[in-house]
Design a protein around this motif. Sequence first.
Motif, PDB file in Angstrom:
ATOM      1  N   GLU A 202       0.856  -1.201   0.000  1.00 29.26           N
ATOM      2  CA  GLU A 202       0.000   0.000   0.000  1.00 29.26           C
ATOM      3  C   GLU A 202       0.887   1.245   0.000  1.00 29.26           C
ATOM      4  O   GLU A 202       1.404   1.647   1.027  1.00 29.26           O
ATOM      5  CB  GLU A 202      -0.925  -0.015   1.230  1.00 29.26           C
ATOM      6  N   PHE A 203       1.091   1.802  -1.184  1.00 26.87           N
ATOM      7  CA  PHE A 203       1.854   3.043  -1.331  1.00 26.87           C
ATOM      8  C   PHE A 203       1.234   3.877  -2.439  1.00 26.87           C
ATOM      9  O   PHE A 203       0.480   3.370  -3.255  1.00 26.87           O
ATOM     10  CB  PHE A 203       3.323   2.749  -1.714  1.00 26.87           C
ATOM     11  N   GLY A 204       1.602   5.130  -2.487  1.00 23.51           N
ATOM     12  CA  GLY A 204       1.212   5.978  -3.604  1.00 23.51           C
ATOM     13  C   GLY A 204       0.696   7.344  -3.231  1.00 23.51           C
ATOM     14  O   GLY A 204       1.040   8.330  -3.872  1.00 23.51           O
ATOM     15  N   LEU A 205      -0.134   7.426  -2.192  1.00 24.99           N
ATOM     16  CA  LEU A 205      -0.715   8.735  -1.862  1.00 24.99           C
ATOM     17  C   LEU A 205       0.353   9.730  -1.426  1.00 24.99           C
ATOM     18  O   LEU A 205       0.312  10.901  -1.824  1.00 24.99           O
ATOM     19  CB  LEU A 205      -1.793   8.589  -0.784  1.00 24.99           C
ATOM     20  N   ASN A 206       1.329   9.302  -0.633  1.00 27.40           N
ATOM     21  CA  ASN A 206       2.384  10.225  -0.213  1.00 27.40           C
ATOM     22  C   ASN A 206       3.299  10.588  -1.378  1.00 27.40           C
ATOM     23  O   ASN A 206       3.786  11.726  -1.462  1.00 27.40           O
ATOM     24  CB  ASN A 206       3.207   9.635   0.939  1.00 27.40           C
TER      25      ASN A 206
END
Length: 190
Positions: free
Chosen positions: A91-95
């Motif tokens: 879960e990555f991507g928004l930052n």
Amino acid sequence: MRLLAVILALFLIASPALARPIHIVAFGDSLTSGWLVPRNQAYPAQLQAALRKNGYDIVVKNAGVPGDTARHALRRFDMAIDPDTDICIVEFGLNDRGAGASLKTVKARVAKIVRSLRARRIDVLVLGLGGLRFDKLAAAHGALSVDFTLPPHRYRARDGAHFNGQGYALLVKRLLPPVETLIRRRLGTH
């Protein structure tokens, strides 16, 4: 009789290895770590409890770090992903997006994480939050994906951006079917 004793002894020695729990790593940022909620209310802890309730021998490690990006996750990959990991939820991507990375760059970084996991024969579930979709990326690498829209405000922590315990419970309901699919695949019972 002696042969039977030897076979029984070998079975007993081998049994603990065969009965090893499935190890899942939840690898992500503050939405994984459980920012602003007690650790037992973050989704990794709730997922472990739900899977155990469903009869699975599971250990879920929370490898979420607040403020992390897919770019920085690549640097801590070996420390976060234990050698006995069977399944990883990424879960990555928004930052990354918040720091100005293009969607193309984010997907390339997440793809590199997924490729590294698959190279270790780890089954992968890519979690897209807040409008990020990774279904094509996941499918291209033999992984599964889940998209989850941020829940209504009543399911968010006091900052309005992260989940509260009830919000994480909604996420776990969404994660259970694909995670159970990966567990069955791992156990050879699909």
